[in-house]
Motif scaffolding. Structure first.
Motif, short mmCIF file in Angstrom:
data_model
loop_
_atom_site.label_atom_id
_atom_site.label_comp_id
_atom_site.label_asym_id
_atom_site.label_seq_id
_atom_site.Cartn_x
_atom_site.Cartn_y
_atom_site.Cartn_z
N ASP A 27 0.86 -1.18 0.00
CA ASP A 27 0.00 0.00 0.00
C ASP A 27 0.89 1.23 0.00
OD1 ASP A 27 -2.68 -1.19 0.19
OD2 ASP A 27 -1.94 -1.95 2.11
N VAL A 28 0.89 1.95 -1.11
CA VAL A 28 1.76 3.12 -1.24
C VAL A 28 0.92 4.35 -1.54
CG1 VAL A 28 3.73 1.74 -2.02
CG2 VAL A 28 2.19 2.76 -3.71
N ALA A 29 1.44 5.49 -1.12
CA ALA A 29 0.76 6.76 -1.36
C ALA A 29 1.83 7.83 -1.52
CB ALA A 29 -0.19 7.10 -0.21
N LEU A 30 1.37 9.00 -1.94
CA LEU A 30 2.25 10.15 -2.16
C LEU A 30 1.68 11.33 -1.39
CD1 LEU A 30 4.47 11.69 -3.85
CD2 LEU A 30 2.73 12.00 -5.60
N LEU A 31 2.55 12.03 -0.64
CA LEU A 31 2.16 13.25 0.05
C LEU A 31 3.22 14.30 -0.23
CD1 LEU A 31 0.39 14.86 2.06
CD2 LEU A 31 1.87 13.98 3.89
N SER A 32 2.81 15.38 -0.91
CA SER A 32 3.78 16.38 -1.33
C SER A 32 3.24 17.78 -1.16
CB SER A 32 4.16 16.16 -2.80
OG SER A 32 5.07 17.15 -3.25
N ASN A 33 4.11 18.70 -0.75
CA ASN A 33 3.81 20.12 -0.86
C ASN A 33 3.91 20.49 -2.33
OD1 ASN A 33 3.43 20.44 1.87
ND2 ASN A 33 5.32 21.57 2.23
N MET A 34 2.76 20.76 -2.95
CA MET A 34 2.75 20.99 -4.38
C MET A 34 1.52 21.80 -4.79
SD MET A 34 3.00 18.09 -7.37
CE MET A 34 4.47 17.40 -6.60
N PRO A 35 1.72 22.85 -5.59
CA PRO A 35 0.57 23.60 -6.09
C PRO A 35 -0.33 22.74 -6.97
CG PRO A 35 2.64 24.78 -6.49
CD PRO A 35 3.00 23.39 -6.08
N VAL A 36 -1.58 23.13 -7.06
CA VAL A 36 -2.54 22.35 -7.84
C VAL A 36 -2.09 22.20 -9.29
CG1 VAL A 36 -4.90 22.31 -8.74
CG2 VAL A 36 -4.50 22.95 -6.36
N CYS A 37 -1.64 23.28 -9.92
CA CYS A 37 -1.30 23.22 -11.34
C CYS A 37 -0.09 22.31 -11.59
CB CYS A 37 -1.06 24.61 -11.91
SG CYS A 37 0.22 25.57 -11.08
N VAL A 38 0.84 22.28 -10.66
CA VAL A 38 1.99 21.39 -10.82
C VAL A 38 1.56 19.94 -10.60
CG1 VAL A 38 4.31 20.81 -9.99
CG2 VAL A 38 3.59 23.21 -10.14
#
Length: 199
Positions: A101-112
């Motif tokens: 079970d993998v996921a991604l959590l990032s500080n990232m603007p919506v458009c990026v």
């Protein structure tokens, strides 16, 4: 159940190249040093969604940005974050293939985030959490709590990997196991006890 959650920048992709940042500056006739300062000074609020693309890039340039400049900057910004860290991406693929079970959590603007979602090695991660869509940023505890709720996981079931120590510490304050990323080989060793398919 154990969730393995990856940060994006500096973990799954390489850090932004100075040459890419300079290319963005030159594309809009900006001084590269002033552009770089503005890019990072306002970035966290862009990541949070407090600033939209038009307001963010106008703040970076310290002048109104035109629509054509905006489109060009967004495209170049996405491209600057699209260089995979091949070793980490390989490990990610092995985890996905092994049924982890993998996921991604990032500080990232919506458009990026919208742009990077098109990358095949990101698209295979079924659970992707971007700060701009959540209105929250790392290392604030709320973003980790919100992610755990969305995954239906107890924080103790989450292993969170990030190249920034303050973000790892934020995850640990939320009750998760934090892993400070340095390189893929070290990470592979750290995760080897999580799933037998990782060796």
């Amino acid at each position: 159940m154990t969730w393995i959650v990856f940060d994006y920048g500096g973990v799954l992709c390489l850090p932004q190249l100075e040459s890419d940042n300079e290319a963005m500056a030159r594309a809009v006739g900006a001084d590269p040093d002033a552009f770089r300062h503005g890019y990072w000074e306002h970035r966290l609020e862009f990541d949070r969604g407090s600033l939209g693309p038009l307001d963010y890039w106008s703040a970076v340039l310290d002048r109104p940005v035109t629509r054509s400049e905006l489109a060009r900057l967004v495209a170049m910004d996405v491209a600057s974050w699209a260089y995979p860290n091949e070793s980490t991406v390989t490990l990610l693929g092995e985890l996905v293939g092994a049924g982890c079970d993998v996921a991604l959590l990032s500080n990232m603007p919506v458009c990026v985030g919208d742009g990077l979602d098109e990358l095949p090695w990101i698209a295979e991660v079924g659970h992707r959490f971007y700060s701009g869509r959540m209105g929250l940023v790392k290392p604030d505890r709320e973003i980790y709590d919100a992610m755990a709720r969305a995954l239906g996981a107890d924080p103790s079931e989450v292993v969170f990997i990030d190249d920034r120590e303050e973000n790892v510490e934020g995850a640990e304050r939320a009750g998760m196991t934090g892993v400070h990323f340095t390189d893929a080989a070290t990470l592979r060793g750290t995760l080897s006890g999580v799933h037998r398919a990782i060796g």
